[in-house]
Design a protein around this motif. Structure first.
Motif, mmCIF file in Angstrom:
data_model
loop_
_atom_site.group_PDB
_atom_site.id
_atom_site.type_symbol
_atom_site.label_atom_id
_atom_site.label_comp_id
_atom_site.label_asym_id
_atom_site.label_seq_id
_atom_site.Cartn_x
_atom_site.Cartn_y
_atom_site.Cartn_z
ATOM 1 N N THR A 98 37.822 -7.315 -21.588
ATOM 2 C CA THR A 98 36.887 -6.795 -20.836
ATOM 3 C C THR A 98 36.709 -6.972 -19.281
ATOM 4 O O THR A 98 36.186 -6.556 -18.428
ATOM 5 C CB THR A 98 35.531 -7.363 -21.516
ATOM 6 N N ARG A 99 37.844 -7.846 -18.856
ATOM 7 C CA ARG A 99 37.946 -8.181 -17.494
ATOM 8 C C ARG A 99 39.100 -7.508 -16.763
ATOM 9 O O ARG A 99 39.372 -7.706 -15.464
ATOM 10 C CB ARG A 99 38.232 -9.590 -17.324
ATOM 11 N N ILE A 100 39.810 -6.424 -17.589
ATOM 12 C CA ILE A 100 40.851 -5.610 -17.065
ATOM 13 C C ILE A 100 40.572 -4.220 -17.134
ATOM 14 O O ILE A 100 40.509 -3.804 -18.056
ATOM 15 C CB ILE A 100 42.024 -6.293 -17.950
ATOM 16 N N ASP A 101 40.560 -3.850 -15.814
ATOM 17 C CA ASP A 101 40.682 -2.266 -15.783
ATOM 18 C C ASP A 101 41.889 -1.539 -15.931
ATOM 19 O O ASP A 101 42.668 -2.340 -14.989
ATOM 20 C CB ASP A 101 39.657 -1.815 -14.482
ATOM 21 N N VAL A 102 42.419 -0.447 -16.288
ATOM 22 C CA VAL A 102 43.350 0.293 -16.287
ATOM 23 C C VAL A 102 43.539 1.414 -15.717
ATOM 24 O O VAL A 102 42.633 2.161 -16.105
ATOM 25 C CB VAL A 102 44.113 0.098 -17.828
ATOM 26 N N ARG A 103 44.291 1.797 -14.874
ATOM 27 C CA ARG A 103 44.571 3.219 -14.283
ATOM 28 C C ARG A 103 45.864 3.473 -14.325
ATOM 29 O O ARG A 103 46.613 2.849 -13.580
ATOM 30 C CB ARG A 103 43.969 3.354 -12.775
ATOM 31 N N ALA A 104 46.223 4.656 -14.940
ATOM 32 C CA ALA A 104 47.512 5.165 -14.903
ATOM 33 C C ALA A 104 47.705 6.258 -14.124
ATOM 34 O O ALA A 104 46.844 7.361 -14.068
ATOM 35 C CB ALA A 104 48.036 5.822 -16.143
ATOM 36 N N LEU A 105 48.224 6.188 -12.964
ATOM 37 C CA LEU A 105 47.928 6.966 -11.807
ATOM 38 C C LEU A 105 49.377 8.119 -11.646
ATOM 39 O O LEU A 105 49.369 8.886 -10.810
ATOM 40 C CB LEU A 105 47.862 6.400 -10.683
ATOM 41 N N GLY A 106 50.609 7.757 -12.342
ATOM 42 C CA GLY A 106 51.768 8.681 -12.245
ATOM 43 C C GLY A 106 52.287 8.488 -11.208
ATOM 44 O O GLY A 106 52.418 7.260 -10.416
ATOM 45 N N THR A 107 52.717 9.569 -10.519
ATOM 46 C CA THR A 107 53.400 9.564 -9.220
ATOM 47 C C THR A 107 52.540 9.427 -7.975
ATOM 48 O O THR A 107 51.440 9.975 -7.800
ATOM 49 C CB THR A 107 54.316 10.738 -9.045
ATOM 50 N N PRO A 108 52.862 8.208 -7.091
ATOM 51 C CA PRO A 108 52.007 8.103 -6.003
ATOM 52 C C PRO A 108 52.124 9.216 -4.993
ATOM 53 O O PRO A 108 53.362 9.971 -4.823
ATOM 54 C CB PRO A 108 52.576 6.669 -5.533
ATOM 55 N N THR A 109 51.027 9.606 -4.184
ATOM 56 C CA THR A 109 51.084 10.733 -3.401
ATOM 57 C C THR A 109 51.157 9.960 -1.993
ATOM 58 O O THR A 109 51.415 10.903 -1.110
ATOM 59 C CB THR A 109 49.847 11.485 -3.356
#
Length: 124
Positions: A98-109
């Motif tokens: 619950t203290r960890i947020d995940v963001r899968a962003l793919g290729t950086p722009t």
């Protein structure tokens, strides 16, 4: 003693430990690999120790290079796999999910390196 002073000046400095004091821990990954690189586990161990004494939250931002033929969906899937590998490692070290947020962003722009996961503190 001049000899001991000279050897002290030549000694290499140890690499700084990852810090969550407004800093971001960056974990590089091999191209097209989702497995957590064993050489970077010590940075995650240090981070887990720092987080253990707090209730601070972190955000995992994962990036991956696009192969160009999949429209970016493959990069998002790979970045998600990387983020989940880092998340699982931190959970195994006692950090609540619950203290960890995940963001899968793919290729950086923004032109930054693509095969990496960043762990950043979340503002309160």
């Amino acid at each position: 003693n001049p000899a001991s002073q000279q050897s002290a000046m030549v000694a290499p400095k140890p690499a700084p430990a990852p810090s969550m004091q407004g800093g971001v821990v960056s974990i590089p990954f091999a191209a097209e690999q989702a497995e957590l690189p064993q050489g970077n586990v010590s940075a995650l161990d240090t981070l887990a120790q720092q987080l253990a004494g707090t209730e601070d939250r972190v955000q995992i931002r994962a990036y991956a290079a696009s192969t160009g033929t999949d429209g970016g969906s493959g990069a998002r899937r790979l970045s998600l796999s990387r983020a989940l590998a880092v998340r699982a490692y931190l959970i195994d070290k006692g950090i609540r999910s619950t203290r960890i947020d995940v963001r899968a962003l793919g290729t950086p722009t923004d032109g930054s390196p693509s095969d990496r996961v960043e762990i950043a503190p979340v503002g309160r």
